[in-house]
Design a protein around this motif. Structure first.
Motif, PDB file in Angstrom:
ATOM      1  N   LEU A 117      34.601  39.993  44.126  1.00 44.26           N
ATOM      2  CA  LEU A 117      35.678  40.197  43.170  1.00 44.26           C
ATOM      3  C   LEU A 117      36.632  41.263  43.660  1.00 44.26           C
ATOM      4  O   LEU A 117      36.214  42.247  44.261  1.00 44.26           O
ATOM      5  CB  LEU A 117      35.094  40.646  41.818  1.00 44.26           C
ATOM      6  CG  LEU A 117      34.077  39.737  41.151  1.00 44.26           C
ATOM      7  CD1 LEU A 117      33.389  40.461  40.019  1.00 44.26           C
ATOM      8  CD2 LEU A 117      34.759  38.486  40.641  1.00 44.26           C
ATOM      9  N   THR A 118      37.903  41.083  43.363  1.00 49.07           N
ATOM     10  CA  THR A 118      38.870  42.140  43.610  1.00 49.07           C
ATOM     11  C   THR A 118      38.705  43.193  42.525  1.00 49.07           C
ATOM     12  O   THR A 118      38.011  42.970  41.518  1.00 49.07           O
ATOM     13  CB  THR A 118      40.308  41.596  43.570  1.00 49.07           C
ATOM     14  OG1 THR A 118      40.595  41.139  42.241  1.00 49.07           O
ATOM     15  CG2 THR A 118      40.523  40.487  44.584  1.00 49.07           C
ATOM     16  N   LEU A 119      39.365  44.313  42.698  1.00 47.54           N
ATOM     17  CA  LEU A 119      39.331  45.358  41.682  1.00 47.54           C
ATOM     18  C   LEU A 119      39.869  44.829  40.358  1.00 47.54           C
ATOM     19  O   LEU A 119      39.272  45.062  39.302  1.00 47.54           O
ATOM     20  CB  LEU A 119      40.142  46.572  42.164  1.00 47.54           C
ATOM     21  CG  LEU A 119      40.264  47.746  41.206  1.00 47.54           C
ATOM     22  CD1 LEU A 119      38.898  48.297  40.833  1.00 47.54           C
ATOM     23  CD2 LEU A 119      41.132  48.837  41.821  1.00 47.54           C
ATOM     24  N   ILE A 128      41.848  50.818  48.530  1.00 48.03           N
ATOM     25  CA  ILE A 128      41.757  50.239  47.184  1.00 48.03           C
ATOM     26  C   ILE A 128      42.325  48.830  47.129  1.00 48.03           C
ATOM     27  O   ILE A 128      41.734  47.951  46.506  1.00 48.03           O
ATOM     28  CB  ILE A 128      42.447  51.158  46.156  1.00 48.03           C
ATOM     29  CG1 ILE A 128      41.650  52.437  45.970  1.00 48.03           C
ATOM     30  CG2 ILE A 128      42.623  50.445  44.822  1.00 48.03           C
ATOM     31  CD1 ILE A 128      42.289  53.454  45.050  1.00 48.03           C
ATOM     32  N   HIS A 129      43.433  48.596  47.762  1.00 46.83           N
ATOM     33  CA  HIS A 129      44.077  47.277  47.639  1.00 46.83           C
ATOM     34  C   HIS A 129      43.303  46.159  48.342  1.00 46.83           C
ATOM     35  O   HIS A 129      43.594  44.987  48.116  1.00 46.83           O
ATOM     36  CB  HIS A 129      45.532  47.324  48.116  1.00 46.83           C
ATOM     37  CG  HIS A 129      45.695  47.535  49.588  1.00 46.83           C
ATOM     38  ND1 HIS A 129      45.640  48.786  50.156  1.00 46.83           N
ATOM     39  CD2 HIS A 129      45.895  46.661  50.587  1.00 46.83           C
ATOM     40  CE1 HIS A 129      45.805  48.662  51.463  1.00 46.83           C
ATOM     41  NE2 HIS A 129      45.962  47.387  51.753  1.00 46.83           N
ATOM     42  N   VAL A 130      42.308  46.497  49.156  1.00 45.74           N
ATOM     43  CA  VAL A 130      41.482  45.470  49.799  1.00 45.74           C
ATOM     44  C   VAL A 130      40.022  45.511  49.341  1.00 45.74           C
ATOM     45  O   VAL A 130      39.192  44.777  49.873  1.00 45.74           O
ATOM     46  CB  VAL A 130      41.552  45.555  51.352  1.00 45.74           C
ATOM     47  CG1 VAL A 130      42.943  45.277  51.847  1.00 45.74           C
ATOM     48  CG2 VAL A 130      41.029  46.882  51.852  1.00 45.74           C
ATOM     49  N   TRP A 131      39.707  46.373  48.392  1.00 47.44           N
ATOM     50  CA  TRP A 131      38.330  46.452  47.892  1.00 47.44           C
ATOM     51  C   TRP A 131      37.861  45.097  47.392  1.00 47.44           C
ATOM     52  O   TRP A 131      38.590  44.377  46.717  1.00 47.44           O
ATOM     53  CB  TRP A 131      38.230  47.450  46.746  1.00 47.44           C
ATOM     54  CG  TRP A 131      38.102  48.876  47.150  1.00 47.44           C
ATOM     55  CD1 TRP A 131      37.981  49.382  48.407  1.00 47.44           C
ATOM     56  CD2 TRP A 131      38.102  49.996  46.265  1.00 47.44           C
ATOM     57  NE1 TRP A 131      37.892  50.757  48.353  1.00 47.44           N
ATOM     58  CE2 TRP A 131      37.966  51.156  47.060  1.00 47.44           C
ATOM     59  CE3 TRP A 131      38.205  50.134  44.883  1.00 47.44           C
ATOM     60  CZ2 TRP A 131      37.917  52.428  46.517  1.00 47.44           C
ATOM     61  CZ3 TRP A 131      38.158  51.390  44.350  1.00 47.44           C
ATOM     62  CH2 TRP A 131      38.013  52.530  45.148  1.00 47.44           C
ATOM     63  N   GLN A 189      39.471  49.701  32.387  1.00 44.16           N
ATOM     64  CA  GLN A 189      40.650  50.137  33.112  1.00 44.16           C
ATOM     65  C   GLN A 189      40.311  50.380  34.584  1.00 44.16           C
ATOM     66  O   GLN A 189      39.190  50.754  34.926  1.00 44.16           O
ATOM     67  CB  GLN A 189      41.192  51.442  32.505  1.00 44.16           C
ATOM     68  CG  GLN A 189      41.655  51.307  31.069  1.00 44.16           C
ATOM     69  CD  GLN A 189      42.885  50.431  30.963  1.00 44.16           C
ATOM     70  OE1 GLN A 189      43.806  50.541  31.756  1.00 44.16           O
ATOM     71  NE2 GLN A 189      42.890  49.555  29.970  1.00 44.16           N
ATOM     72  N   THR A 190      41.300  50.191  35.437  1.00 41.58           N
ATOM     73  CA  THR A 190      41.140  50.398  36.871  1.00 41.58           C
ATOM     74  C   THR A 190      40.657  51.815  37.179  1.00 41.58           C
ATOM     75  O   THR A 190      39.770  52.006  38.022  1.00 41.58           O
ATOM     76  CB  THR A 190      42.479  50.131  37.592  1.00 41.58           C
ATOM     77  OG1 THR A 190      42.906  48.807  37.281  1.00 41.58           O
ATOM     78  CG2 THR A 190      42.349  50.289  39.087  1.00 41.58           C
ATOM     79  N   ASP A 191      41.211  52.805  36.500  1.00 44.62           N
ATOM     80  CA  ASP A 191      40.828  54.198  36.749  1.00 44.62           C
ATOM     81  C   ASP A 191      39.339  54.433  36.524  1.00 44.62           C
ATOM     82  O   ASP A 191      38.718  55.226  37.227  1.00 44.62           O
ATOM     83  CB  ASP A 191      41.632  55.152  35.866  1.00 44.62           C
ATOM     84  CG  ASP A 191      43.095  55.212  36.256  1.00 44.62           C
ATOM     85  OD1 ASP A 191      43.438  54.784  37.376  1.00 44.62           O
ATOM     86  OD2 ASP A 191      43.896  55.696  35.436  1.00 44.62           O
ATOM     87  N   TRP A 192      38.767  53.747  35.537  1.00 40.14           N
ATOM     88  CA  TRP A 192      37.352  53.928  35.241  1.00 40.14           C
ATOM     89  C   TRP A 192      36.493  53.367  36.379  1.00 40.14           C
ATOM     90  O   TRP A 192      35.516  53.985  36.807  1.00 40.14           O
ATOM     91  CB  TRP A 192      36.984  53.292  33.907  1.00 40.14           C
ATOM     92  CG  TRP A 192      35.654  53.747  33.407  1.00 40.14           C
ATOM     93  CD1 TRP A 192      35.330  54.981  32.932  1.00 40.14           C
ATOM     94  CD2 TRP A 192      34.449  52.983  33.351  1.00 40.14           C
ATOM     95  NE1 TRP A 192      33.996  55.018  32.585  1.00 40.14           N
ATOM     96  CE2 TRP A 192      33.443  53.803  32.825  1.00 40.14           C
ATOM     97  CE3 TRP A 192      34.136  51.674  33.686  1.00 40.14           C
ATOM     98  CZ2 TRP A 192      32.142  53.367  32.635  1.00 40.14           C
ATOM     99  CZ3 TRP A 192      32.836  51.233  33.500  1.00 40.14           C
ATOM    100  CH2 TRP A 192      31.852  52.082  32.976  1.00 40.14           C
ATOM    101  N   VAL A 193      36.870  52.202  36.896  1.00 40.54           N
ATOM    102  CA  VAL A 193      36.129  51.618  38.018  1.00 40.54           C
ATOM    103  C   VAL A 193      36.270  52.500  39.255  1.00 40.54           C
ATOM    104  O   VAL A 193      35.301  52.720  39.977  1.00 40.54           O
ATOM    105  CB  VAL A 193      36.598  50.172  38.299  1.00 40.54           C
ATOM    106  CG1 VAL A 193      35.955  49.628  39.570  1.00 40.54           C
ATOM    107  CG2 VAL A 193      36.274  49.265  37.118  1.00 40.54           C
ATOM    108  N   ILE A 194      37.453  53.026  39.489  1.00 41.42           N
ATOM    109  CA  ILE A 194      37.647  53.939  40.619  1.00 41.42           C
ATOM    110  C   ILE A 194      36.741  55.156  40.462  1.00 41.42           C
ATOM    111  O   ILE A 194      36.146  55.627  41.436  1.00 41.42           O
ATOM    112  CB  ILE A 194      39.129  54.341  40.753  1.00 41.42           C
ATOM    113  CG1 ILE A 194      39.962  53.120  41.170  1.00 41.42           C
ATOM    114  CG2 ILE A 194      39.311  55.489  41.730  1.00 41.42           C
ATOM    115  CD1 ILE A 194      41.465  53.321  41.096  1.00 41.42           C
TER     116      ILE A 194
END
Length: 105
Positions: free
Chosen positions: A20-22, A52-55, A32-37
């Motif tokens: 899966l992508t982010l 991040i953009h290729v995770w 939210q994206t920030d939480w996964v980060i």
């Protein structure tokens, strides 16, 4: 408690070959994206890829994010507490599997 207090329950099969992508992970877990980060920064989940953009995230990451969400929601744990709880739960599962294996030998 009313129906607005309940989190939606998602069911399905995790296919380990898929990644899966982010964005997909965030959408699947409704976070939210920030939480996964933050989960990545705490080493709760580990993406493949350096930027991040290729995770890309495995099915196991999806399971861990959902478990982390439950721990945060149900027990009010912070990220360090979530990391510790998940590690302990995995260790317990491993030890139980070892006991079952030893019992079969």
């Amino acid at each position: 408690m009313n129906s607005h207090d309940l989190l939606p329950v998602h069911t399905g099969t995790v296919i380990e070959d898929d990644s899966l992508t982010l964005e997909q992970l965030c959408r699947a877990c409704d976070v939210q994206t920030d939480w996964v980060i933050s989960l990545v920064e705490e080493s709760i989940i580990e993406p493949q890829g350096n930027e991040i953009h290729v995770w890309r995230f495995s099915g196991a990451s999806l399971v861990r994010v959902r478990a982390a969400l439950r721990l945060q929601h149900d027990l009010g744990l912070n990220l360090a507490g979530i990391a510790l709880a998940l590690d302990l739960m995995e260790e317990l599962e491993y030890l139980r599997a070892e006991l079952r294996r030893m019992g079969r030998d």
